[in-house]
Scaffold this motif. Sequence first.
Motif, PDB file in Angstrom:
ATOM      1  N   GLU A  30       0.827  -1.212   0.000  1.00  0.00           N
ATOM      2  CA  GLU A  30       0.000   0.000   0.000  1.00  0.00           C
ATOM      3  C   GLU A  30       0.856   1.255   0.000  1.00  0.00           C
ATOM      4  OE1 GLU A  30      -3.164   0.260  -0.368  1.00  0.00           O
ATOM      5  OE2 GLU A  30      -3.773  -1.835  -0.198  1.00  0.00           O
ATOM      6  N   ALA A  68       2.867   1.653  -3.217  1.00  0.00           N
ATOM      7  CA  ALA A  68       2.038   2.156  -4.313  1.00  0.00           C
ATOM      8  C   ALA A  68       1.801   3.652  -4.174  1.00  0.00           C
ATOM      9  CB  ALA A  68       0.713   1.409  -4.360  1.00  0.00           C
ATOM     10  N   LYS A  91       2.897   6.418  -6.983  1.00  0.00           N
ATOM     11  CA  LYS A  91       1.919   7.329  -7.584  1.00  0.00           C
ATOM     12  C   LYS A  91       2.281   8.781  -7.305  1.00  0.00           C
ATOM     13  CE  LYS A  91      -1.978   4.115  -7.571  1.00  0.00           C
ATOM     14  NZ  LYS A  91      -3.340   3.824  -7.060  1.00  0.00           N
ATOM     15  N   GLY A 100      -1.876   4.448 -12.629  1.00  0.00           N
ATOM     16  CA  GLY A 100      -2.506   3.286 -12.009  1.00  0.00           C
ATOM     17  C   GLY A 100      -1.555   2.112 -12.055  1.00  0.00           C
ATOM     18  N   THR A 157      -1.075  -2.256 -12.093  1.00  0.00           N
ATOM     19  CA  THR A 157      -1.672  -3.572 -12.344  1.00  0.00           C
ATOM     20  C   THR A 157      -0.570  -4.606 -12.457  1.00  0.00           C
ATOM     21  OG1 THR A 157      -3.269  -4.780 -13.714  1.00  0.00           O
ATOM     22  CG2 THR A 157      -1.674  -3.391 -14.859  1.00  0.00           C
ATOM     23  N   ALA A 179      -5.393  -1.167 -14.982  1.00  0.00           N
ATOM     24  CA  ALA A 179      -4.890  -0.251 -13.956  1.00  0.00           C
ATOM     25  C   ALA A 179      -5.882   0.853 -13.626  1.00  0.00           C
ATOM     26  CB  ALA A 179      -3.564   0.361 -14.409  1.00  0.00           C
ATOM     27  N   GLY A 180      -7.028   0.876 -14.319  1.00  0.00           N
ATOM     28  CA  GLY A 180      -8.074   1.829 -13.992  1.00  0.00           C
ATOM     29  C   GLY A 180      -7.963   3.175 -14.671  1.00  0.00           C
ATOM     30  N   ASP A 210      -4.424  -1.611  -8.612  1.00  0.00           N
ATOM     31  CA  ASP A 210      -5.693  -0.938  -8.855  1.00  0.00           C
ATOM     32  C   ASP A 210      -6.618  -1.872  -9.628  1.00  0.00           C
ATOM     33  OD1 ASP A 210      -5.178   1.743  -7.719  1.00  0.00           O
ATOM     34  OD2 ASP A 210      -3.596   1.786  -9.240  1.00  0.00           O
ATOM     35  N   GLU A 267     -11.903   0.263 -14.094  1.00  0.00           N
ATOM     36  CA  GLU A 267     -13.026   1.128 -13.748  1.00  0.00           C
ATOM     37  C   GLU A 267     -13.965   1.267 -14.930  1.00  0.00           C
ATOM     38  OE1 GLU A 267     -13.971   5.542 -11.833  1.00  0.00           O
ATOM     39  OE2 GLU A 267     -11.917   5.014 -12.415  1.00  0.00           O
TER      40      GLU A 267
END
Length: 328
Positions: free
Chosen positions: A94, A97, A101, A113, A115, A202-203, A236, A239
């Motif tokens: 977490e 990431a 980002k 994002g 993946t 990855a969204g 992620d 979406e």
Amino acid sequence: MKFPKAPPAEYAFGYRSPPQSGNEINGHGERERRPATQVFHNADSRKPIAWQGLDDFFMCVNPWQVVRHRLVNKFELRGETGPAARRRVDEGPEDNAAFVKSAAKRAGASLVGITEVRESDVFEGREAPYGNAVCIGLPMRRDEMAHAATPRGAAEVMRTYKRVARIAMRVGRSIRRRGFPAKAYGDPNATDILHIPLAVRAGLGQLGKHGSMISREHGSNFRLAAVLTDMPLALDAPEDIGVDDVCLHCRRCVLDCPPDAIHETKQWVRGEKRWYVDFDKCVPYFTKTYGCAICIEVCPWSEPGRGEALSERVLALRERSGSRARTR
């Protein structure tokens, strides 16, 4: 955005001996899953590809304002990888990431994002060195892309690829400073991986009827790069922003595509039913027009400020009707 004076789909070039259909190579119509095969834009291939001649021709006819960005991009990508620090800093998936980002955003990324890399994300005969992908998106200047299918529009495309590659390299360096290996992928003309499937998972957005990514923030008016690493990262999720709800009924890109390359319905491609663009029609026009990009700019999602409202509206309509996006 409209392009009333788009060049016609007429060509002053051609193959003496036509190569195998790009649609066949891509697996159009196939219902069994298999890896993707490189067919175009493959500057570092270990062996010639079927459409190498047209790819070489494309590189030769691009004007200087495009080529200079391409040369700088290629030169700078010498820094796509490098040694990792001896001391490893691992704060858990977490926090790792969040660090990655934040590094991407500080470097200038608009979309980011994470993946996992799957076998289907890698071209046949190539390898992905690490198991996680940090996908990065950067928008193009809309005023410049009003000149799509001309050298000016093509220059903006390559300028953006150069900039997003720099972001990816900075993210890669940040990861390596924490003791994990990382490799940046920012060359649009040579790669081992398929950026769009990674970015969807990855969204960052969804695949549109025109065969390109659509994001809520930028529509299709953006470009992708990625960083592969084995740093433990929280992943992620894809979406659903309602792209299919619109693409199933919208015909804007279909009507505005000069070579008539965009299918009205989803197609079977290597065991998956999805949106697909006719390679044999698209790529000659792409070559003639320095990369075209008409379809991604006429897309209603690409109108500045429209994507978020469009997504909100179609998802609300779907919820009220109690149905999911229908596919065909």
